[in-house]
Design a protein around this motif. Structure first.
Motif, PDB file in Angstrom:
ATOM      1  N   ASP A  88      -2.698   4.121  11.324  1.00  0.00           N
ATOM      2  CA  ASP A  88      -1.618   4.373  10.753  1.00  0.00           C
ATOM      3  C   ASP A  88      -0.754   3.332   9.680  1.00  0.00           C
ATOM      4  OD1 ASP A  88      -1.497   7.038  11.565  1.00  0.00           O
ATOM      5  OD2 ASP A  88      -0.444   6.496  13.395  1.00  0.00           O
ATOM      6  N   ARG A  91      -2.596   2.938   6.742  1.00  0.00           N
ATOM      7  CA  ARG A  91      -2.316   4.310   5.827  1.00  0.00           C
ATOM      8  C   ARG A  91      -1.048   4.250   5.245  1.00  0.00           C
ATOM      9  NH1 ARG A  91      -5.028   9.002   5.836  1.00  0.00           N
ATOM     10  NH2 ARG A  91      -5.979   8.605   7.526  1.00  0.00           N
ATOM     11  N   ARG A  92      -0.032   3.815   6.049  1.00  0.00           N
ATOM     12  CA  ARG A  92       1.463   3.731   5.432  1.00  0.00           C
ATOM     13  C   ARG A  92       1.420   2.662   4.393  1.00  0.00           C
ATOM     14  NH1 ARG A  92       6.352   4.894   5.417  1.00  0.00           N
ATOM     15  NH2 ARG A  92       8.158   3.490   5.916  1.00  0.00           N
ATOM     16  N   LEU A  94      -0.815   1.883   2.457  1.00  0.00           N
ATOM     17  CA  LEU A  94      -1.734   2.592   1.133  1.00  0.00           C
ATOM     18  C   LEU A  94      -0.720   3.495   0.432  1.00  0.00           C
ATOM     19  CD1 LEU A  94      -4.997   3.415   2.630  1.00  0.00           C
ATOM     20  CD2 LEU A  94      -4.560   1.537   0.947  1.00  0.00           C
ATOM     21  N   GLN A  95       0.015   4.242   1.226  1.00  0.00           N
ATOM     22  CA  GLN A  95       1.128   5.276   0.795  1.00  0.00           C
ATOM     23  C   GLN A  95       2.186   4.484   0.101  1.00  0.00           C
ATOM     24  OE1 GLN A  95       1.592   7.326   4.417  1.00  0.00           O
ATOM     25  NE2 GLN A  95       0.124   8.701   4.110  1.00  0.00           N
ATOM     26  N   GLY A  98       1.346   3.227  -3.173  1.00  0.00           N
ATOM     27  CA  GLY A  98       1.100   4.250  -4.143  1.00  0.00           C
ATOM     28  C   GLY A  98      -0.540   3.900  -4.272  1.00  0.00           C
ATOM     29  N   ASP A 100      -2.889   5.136  -2.468  1.00  0.00           N
ATOM     30  CA  ASP A 100      -3.495   6.335  -1.856  1.00  0.00           C
ATOM     31  C   ASP A 100      -3.782   7.298  -2.901  1.00  0.00           C
ATOM     32  OD1 ASP A 100      -0.785   6.771  -2.035  1.00  0.00           O
ATOM     33  OD2 ASP A 100      -1.018   8.235  -0.126  1.00  0.00           O
ATOM     34  N   ARG A 101      -2.885   7.352  -3.962  1.00  0.00           N
ATOM     35  CA  ARG A 101      -2.877   8.300  -5.184  1.00  0.00           C
ATOM     36  C   ARG A 101      -3.938   7.863  -6.046  1.00  0.00           C
ATOM     37  NH1 ARG A 101       2.907   7.377  -5.265  1.00  0.00           N
ATOM     38  NH2 ARG A 101       2.522   5.893  -6.991  1.00  0.00           N
TER      39      ARG A 101
END
Length: 115
Positions: A88, A91-92, A94-95, A98, A100-101
């Protein structure tokens, strides 16, 4: 014990699975060890895999330099770079960044390999 002795090696393994390469990373990925991460990723890319999967299951922290190494590897990988198993907090990161896009993020190495 010094902090250096407490730090894990960032590159756990580099494994060939079929025509893909899986780079397993662990611990804190940051300015202090980004060159080891970068070297492992470049070494994997130089082997021209059909896809490069970076397993982040054991990564506890990632800073902007390590995120940059992932982006550089993505740009240089002909088969594309797939991120697997980000916990988590990772992942956060990465989000929020940006990233993760731009990278393909999967919940497991198996799904990254079969995507």
């Amino acid at each position: 014990m010094t902090e250096e002795r407490l730090r894990e090696e960032p590159v756990v393994s580099v494994d060939t699975i079929g025509e893909a390469i899986v780079v397993r990373l662990a611990g804190d990925l940051d300015l202090y060890n980004v060159e080891q991460v970068r070297a492992a990723l470049i070494g994997a890319i130089d082997r021209s895999p059909s896809r490069l999967v970076v397993d982040l299951a054991e990564v506890e922290f990632i800073d902007s330099t390590a995120l940059g190494a992932l982006i550089d590897a993505h740009r240089n990988s002909s088969g594309g770079l797939y991120v697997a198993n980000p916990q988590d907090p990772i992942r956060r990161a990465l989000q929020i960044s940006g990233i993760d896009r731009h990278l393909k993020v999967h919940d497991s190495v198996d799904t990254a390999l079969s995507a």
